[in-house]
Design an enzyme around this catalytic site. Structure first.
Site, PDB file in Angstrom:
ATOM      1  N   PHE A  80       0.819  -1.221   0.000  1.00  0.00           N
ATOM      2  CA  PHE A  80       0.000   0.000   0.000  1.00  0.00           C
ATOM      3  C   PHE A  80       0.851   1.268   0.000  1.00  0.00           C
ATOM      4  O   PHE A  80       0.359   2.329  -0.381  1.00  0.00           O
ATOM      5  CB  PHE A  80      -0.850   0.084   1.282  1.00  0.00           C
ATOM      6  CG  PHE A  80      -1.924  -0.943   1.411  1.00  0.00           C
ATOM      7  CD1 PHE A  80      -3.106  -0.816   0.702  1.00  0.00           C
ATOM      8  CD2 PHE A  80      -1.767  -2.032   2.251  1.00  0.00           C
ATOM      9  CE1 PHE A  80      -4.113  -1.754   0.830  1.00  0.00           C
ATOM     10  CE2 PHE A  80      -2.774  -2.978   2.388  1.00  0.00           C
ATOM     11  CZ  PHE A  80      -3.941  -2.842   1.680  1.00  0.00           C
ATOM     12  N   SER A 124      -5.320   1.864  -8.818  1.00  0.00           N
ATOM     13  CA  SER A 124      -6.441   2.798  -8.723  1.00  0.00           C
ATOM     14  C   SER A 124      -7.215   2.847 -10.031  1.00  0.00           C
ATOM     15  O   SER A 124      -6.647   2.686 -11.122  1.00  0.00           O
ATOM     16  CB  SER A 124      -5.872   4.186  -8.434  1.00  0.00           C
ATOM     17  OG  SER A 124      -6.843   5.171  -8.659  1.00  0.00           O
ATOM     18  N   THR A 126      -8.036   5.337 -11.329  1.00  0.00           N
ATOM     19  CA  THR A 126      -7.517   6.501 -12.062  1.00  0.00           C
ATOM     20  C   THR A 126      -6.805   6.068 -13.349  1.00  0.00           C
ATOM     21  O   THR A 126      -6.724   6.844 -14.299  1.00  0.00           O
ATOM     22  CB  THR A 126      -6.583   7.334 -11.142  1.00  0.00           C
ATOM     23  OG1 THR A 126      -6.396   8.615 -11.733  1.00  0.00           O
ATOM     24  CG2 THR A 126      -5.240   6.691 -10.915  1.00  0.00           C
ATOM     25  N   TYR A 148       0.530  11.323 -10.076  1.00  0.00           N
ATOM     26  CA  TYR A 148       0.069  10.258  -9.176  1.00  0.00           C
ATOM     27  C   TYR A 148      -0.477   9.077  -9.993  1.00  0.00           C
ATOM     28  O   TYR A 148      -0.107   7.920  -9.785  1.00  0.00           O
ATOM     29  CB  TYR A 148      -1.015  10.797  -8.220  1.00  0.00           C
ATOM     30  CG  TYR A 148      -1.883   9.715  -7.631  1.00  0.00           C
ATOM     31  CD1 TYR A 148      -1.409   8.909  -6.605  1.00  0.00           C
ATOM     32  CD2 TYR A 148      -3.175   9.479  -8.122  1.00  0.00           C
ATOM     33  CE1 TYR A 148      -2.206   7.885  -6.094  1.00  0.00           C
ATOM     34  CE2 TYR A 148      -3.965   8.466  -7.616  1.00  0.00           C
ATOM     35  CZ  TYR A 148      -3.470   7.675  -6.603  1.00  0.00           C
ATOM     36  OH  TYR A 148      -4.247   6.668  -6.109  1.00  0.00           O
ATOM     37  N   LYS A 152       0.884   4.951 -10.625  1.00  0.00           N
ATOM     38  CA  LYS A 152       0.095   3.714 -10.492  1.00  0.00           C
ATOM     39  C   LYS A 152       0.221   2.881 -11.779  1.00  0.00           C
ATOM     40  O   LYS A 152       0.426   1.669 -11.728  1.00  0.00           O
ATOM     41  CB  LYS A 152      -1.379   4.033 -10.204  1.00  0.00           C
ATOM     42  CG  LYS A 152      -1.631   4.640  -8.833  1.00  0.00           C
ATOM     43  CD  LYS A 152      -1.316   3.655  -7.718  1.00  0.00           C
ATOM     44  CE  LYS A 152      -1.443   4.252  -6.338  1.00  0.00           C
ATOM     45  NZ  LYS A 152      -0.858   3.427  -5.277  1.00  0.00           N
ATOM     46  N   ASN A 178     -13.746   4.346  -5.334  1.00  0.00           N
ATOM     47  CA  ASN A 178     -13.639   5.413  -4.319  1.00  0.00           C
ATOM     48  C   ASN A 178     -13.903   4.876  -2.912  1.00  0.00           C
ATOM     49  O   ASN A 178     -15.064   4.762  -2.502  1.00  0.00           O
ATOM     50  CB  ASN A 178     -14.614   6.540  -4.653  1.00  0.00           C
ATOM     51  CG  ASN A 178     -14.206   7.307  -5.894  1.00  0.00           C
ATOM     52  OD1 ASN A 178     -14.011   6.737  -6.970  1.00  0.00           O
ATOM     53  ND2 ASN A 178     -14.056   8.612  -5.767  1.00  0.00           N
ATOM     54  N   ASN A 197      -9.092  16.773  -0.070  1.00  0.00           N
ATOM     55  CA  ASN A 197      -9.373  16.869  -1.504  1.00  0.00           C
ATOM     56  C   ASN A 197     -10.580  16.024  -1.870  1.00  0.00           C
ATOM     57  O   ASN A 197     -11.294  16.329  -2.812  1.00  0.00           O
ATOM     58  CB  ASN A 197      -8.175  16.337  -2.315  1.00  0.00           C
ATOM     59  CG  ASN A 197      -6.944  17.182  -2.092  1.00  0.00           C
ATOM     60  OD1 ASN A 197      -6.988  18.400  -2.262  1.00  0.00           O
ATOM     61  ND2 ASN A 197      -5.845  16.544  -1.703  1.00  0.00           N
ATOM     62  N   ASN A 198     -10.753  14.932  -1.145  1.00  0.00           N
ATOM     63  CA  ASN A 198     -11.779  13.958  -1.526  1.00  0.00           C
ATOM     64  C   ASN A 198     -13.123  14.272  -0.870  1.00  0.00           C
ATOM     65  O   ASN A 198     -13.194  14.927   0.167  1.00  0.00           O
ATOM     66  CB  ASN A 198     -11.323  12.543  -1.169  1.00  0.00           C
ATOM     67  CG  ASN A 198     -10.051  12.168  -1.904  1.00  0.00           C
ATOM     68  OD1 ASN A 198      -9.033  11.899  -1.296  1.00  0.00           O
ATOM     69  ND2 ASN A 198     -10.095  12.190  -3.223  1.00  0.00           N
ATOM     70  N   LEU A 199     -14.173  13.769  -1.516  1.00  0.00           N
ATOM     71  CA  LEU A 199     -15.529  14.165  -1.136  1.00  0.00           C
ATOM     72  C   LEU A 199     -15.900  13.802   0.308  1.00  0.00           C
ATOM     73  O   LEU A 199     -16.312  14.680   1.076  1.00  0.00           O
ATOM     74  CB  LEU A 199     -16.529  13.538  -2.127  1.00  0.00           C
ATOM     75  CG  LEU A 199     -17.987  13.888  -1.873  1.00  0.00           C
ATOM     76  CD1 LEU A 199     -18.224  15.393  -2.000  1.00  0.00           C
ATOM     77  CD2 LEU A 199     -18.895  13.137  -2.845  1.00  0.00           C
ATOM     78  N   ASP A 294     -11.515  16.296 -13.672  1.00  0.00           N
ATOM     79  CA  ASP A 294     -12.610  15.399 -13.275  1.00  0.00           C
ATOM     80  C   ASP A 294     -13.377  14.903 -14.494  1.00  0.00           C
ATOM     81  O   ASP A 294     -13.502  15.611 -15.496  1.00  0.00           O
ATOM     82  CB  ASP A 294     -13.589  16.131 -12.356  1.00  0.00           C
ATOM     83  CG  ASP A 294     -13.179  16.068 -10.896  1.00  0.00           C
ATOM     84  OD1 ASP A 294     -12.185  15.383 -10.583  1.00  0.00           O
ATOM     85  OD2 ASP A 294     -13.864  16.702 -10.074  1.00  0.00           O
TER      86      ASP A 294
HETATM   87  N1  UFG Z   1     -16.094  16.527  -5.198  1.00  0.00           N
HETATM   88  C1  UFG Z   1     -16.771  17.689  -4.917  1.00  0.00           C
HETATM   89  N2  UFG Z   1     -16.315  18.480  -3.911  1.00  0.00           N
HETATM   90  C2  UFG Z   1     -15.194  18.183  -3.182  1.00  0.00           C
HETATM   91  C3  UFG Z   1     -14.507  16.974  -3.471  1.00  0.00           C
HETATM   92  C4  UFG Z   1     -14.983  16.178  -4.491  1.00  0.00           C
HETATM   93  O1  UFG Z   1     -17.779  18.006  -5.552  1.00  0.00           O
HETATM   94  O2  UFG Z   1     -14.831  18.969  -2.296  1.00  0.00           O
HETATM   95  C5  UFG Z   1     -16.605  15.634  -6.256  1.00  0.00           C
HETATM   96  C6  UFG Z   1     -15.644  15.428  -7.422  1.00  0.00           C
HETATM   97  O3  UFG Z   1     -15.775  16.455  -8.374  1.00  0.00           O
HETATM   98  C7  UFG Z   1     -16.048  14.037  -7.910  1.00  0.00           C
HETATM   99  C8  UFG Z   1     -16.512  13.321  -6.644  1.00  0.00           C
HETATM  100  O4  UFG Z   1     -16.789  14.353  -5.699  1.00  0.00           O
HETATM  101  O5  UFG Z   1     -17.167  14.159  -8.773  1.00  0.00           O
HETATM  102  C9  UFG Z   1     -15.437  12.416  -6.056  1.00  0.00           C
HETATM  103  O6  UFG Z   1     -14.225  13.142  -5.889  1.00  0.00           O
HETATM  104  P1  UFG Z   1     -13.006  12.588  -5.006  1.00  0.00           P
HETATM  105  O7  UFG Z   1     -11.960  13.649  -4.996  1.00  0.00           O
HETATM  106  O8  UFG Z   1     -13.505  12.103  -3.689  1.00  0.00           O
HETATM  107  O9  UFG Z   1     -12.529  11.308  -5.808  1.00  0.00           O
HETATM  108  P2  UFG Z   1     -12.018  11.180  -7.312  1.00  0.00           P
HETATM  109  O10 UFG Z   1     -13.023  10.299  -8.006  1.00  0.00           O
HETATM  110  O11 UFG Z   1     -11.706  12.456  -7.938  1.00  0.00           O
HETATM  111  O12 UFG Z   1     -10.618  10.479  -7.106  1.00  0.00           O
HETATM  112  C10 UFG Z   1     -10.487   9.341  -6.309  1.00  0.00           C
HETATM  113  C11 UFG Z   1      -9.138   9.325  -5.619  1.00  0.00           C
HETATM  114  C12 UFG Z   1      -8.029   9.151  -6.590  1.00  0.00           C
HETATM  115  C13 UFG Z   1      -8.282   7.983  -7.448  1.00  0.00           C
HETATM  116  C14 UFG Z   1      -9.623   8.115  -8.108  1.00  0.00           C
HETATM  117  C15 UFG Z   1      -9.942   6.891  -8.920  1.00  0.00           C
HETATM  118  O13 UFG Z   1      -8.937  10.523  -4.923  1.00  0.00           O
HETATM  119  O14 UFG Z   1      -6.833   8.914  -5.883  1.00  0.00           O
HETATM  120  O15 UFG Z   1     -10.630   8.249  -7.117  1.00  0.00           O
HETATM  121  O16 UFG Z   1     -11.069   7.094  -9.684  1.00  0.00           O
HETATM  122  F1  UFG Z   1      -7.323   7.911  -8.383  1.00  0.00           F
END
Ligand code: UFG
Length: 333
Positions: A80, A124, A126, A148, A152, A178, A197-199, A294
């Site tokens: 990991f 991932s 990604t 990043y 991967k 996710n 950063n993530n939702l 995105d």
């Molecule tokens: N989102 C928001 N507001 C935020 C954060 C996210 O609206 O503050 C939205 C994004 O635009 C997206 C969804 O929520 O539509 C999910 O976003 P995340 O950042 O939680 O996840 P991602 O799908 O962008 O990315 C995640 C991981 C990556 C990985 C990827 C694989 O963070 O490391 O999934 O698909 F590579």
């Protein structure tokens, strides 16, 4: 099995260690706590009632990795350890390539030297890039949009080439969608580190009153409500996915990719509503511009993981929302 878990104190690593211990495996965690903390080890022990051996160290230090393998006869590695922030990887690409790829090469060299033939790798979704149409399956072309993601993809390639050359290695490349949620004990979960950063980490910070308002990145995507759709998987289901990969590792010839997702997509607003309902909390949100990089929709084709590993997710979105909040709210008690 005696299993080395690199990055075992992290979010997905810690839940996988619990699963391994509960299934009778011997676990050695190798972690430098760059993005995690040592108290996670005690928490894993508290949940399972079993002891875990910890080796604190950095996978980028070849001598440390060599000694780790010399001192232990590992049967399998679950790898990991690595850096995972997309934005940071754009700002510091060399740091990302150095750490993720350099560290992995040290692990691979030690596997060769000490004759360890089995590995499960944290990849991932990604790697599906921006040009495929969901549901994503493992035969689709891959690409990346940030360093990043490239690490991967490059590690998948390095492991595939190495397994081919070695002839008798068994490698599972697990492509996570996710991961959210937390262990039902509330003792381990995803720890917020700065502004998330993530939702889900962002939503829980808004719920905790640490952040004022969630920015919903775009409401004009071609999805059922205009907001981005993703395949959210409970981290405890994901941990079971690793167990299944381990159980079937001997059947994998060389390196093989597996999606770990639910196969179901939820939008950002679906998640906000589910979180509010599951926890009886209102989440402040506003619509903001799209986030660069995105895509509209990302969810898994789960067939290969089901057919070949017998993996199927069991936990609901309600459970993901409740357990995420249960963990985070305990942090602020
Ligand atoms: N989102 C928001 N507001 C935020 C954060 C996210 O609206 O503050 C939205 C994004 O635009 C997206 C969804 O929520 O539509 C999910 O976003 P995340 O950042 O939680 O996840 P991602 O799908 O962008 O990315 C995640 C991981 C990556 C990985 C990827 C694989 O963070 O490391 O999934 O698909 F590579």
């Amino acid at each position: 099995m005696k299993v080395l878990v690199t990055g075992g104190a992290g979010f997905i690593g810690s839940h996988t260690c619990v699963e391994l211990l509960e299934n009778g495996h011997e676990v050695i965690i190798f972690d430098n706590f760059y993005n995690s903390s040592p108290d996670v080890i005690e928490r894993i022990e508290k949940i399972t009632g079993k002891s875990v051996k910890l080796v604190e160290g950095d996978m980028c230090d070849a001598e440390t990795v060599d000694k780790l393998f010399k001192d232990n006869e590992f049967e399998c590695i679950i790898h990991f350890a690595g850096l995972k922030a997309v934005g940071e990887s754009v700002a510091k690409p060399v740091f990302y390539y150095d750490t993720n790829i350099g560290g992995t090469l040290n692990i691979i060299k030690a596997m060769q030297k000490y004759d360890v033939k089995k590995l499960v790798f944290s990849s991932s979704a990604t790697v599906y890039g921006m040009n495929n149409v969901a549901p994503y399956n493992e035969t689709m072309p891959t690409s990346a949009t940030n360093p990043y993601g490239w690490t991967k993809l490059m590690i998948e390639q390095i492991l595939t080439d190495t397994a081919k050359a070695q002839g008798d290695w068994h490698i599972a490349l697990l492509r996570y969608f996710n991961p959210i949620g937390a262990h039902s004990s509330g003792l381990i979960g995803e720890k917020p580190n700065g502004i998330p950063n993530n939702l889900m980490p962002y939503i829980t910070q808004v719920a905790a009153g640490k952040l004022e308002c969630l920015n919903v990145f775009g409401d004009d995507y071609d999805t059922h409500d205009g907001t981005g759709v993703r395949d959210y998987i409970h981290v405890c289901d994901l941990a079971i996915g690793h167990m299944k990969a381990l159980n079937h590792i001997d059947e994998i010839d060389g390196a093989r990719q597996f999606n770990l997702g639910t196969g179901v997509g939820y939008s950002v607003l679906d998640i906000v509503k589910a979180f509010e309902k599951a926890n009886d909390i209102t989440i402040n949100y506003k619509i903001a511009p799209r986030r660069p990089g995105d895509i509209a929709t990302c969810f898994a084709d789960t067939k290969r993981a089901y057919d070949e590993l017998g993996f199927k997710t069991e936990r609901s979105l309600e459970d993901m929302c409740q357990s995420s909040w249960n963990f985070v709210k305990n942090l602020y008690k």
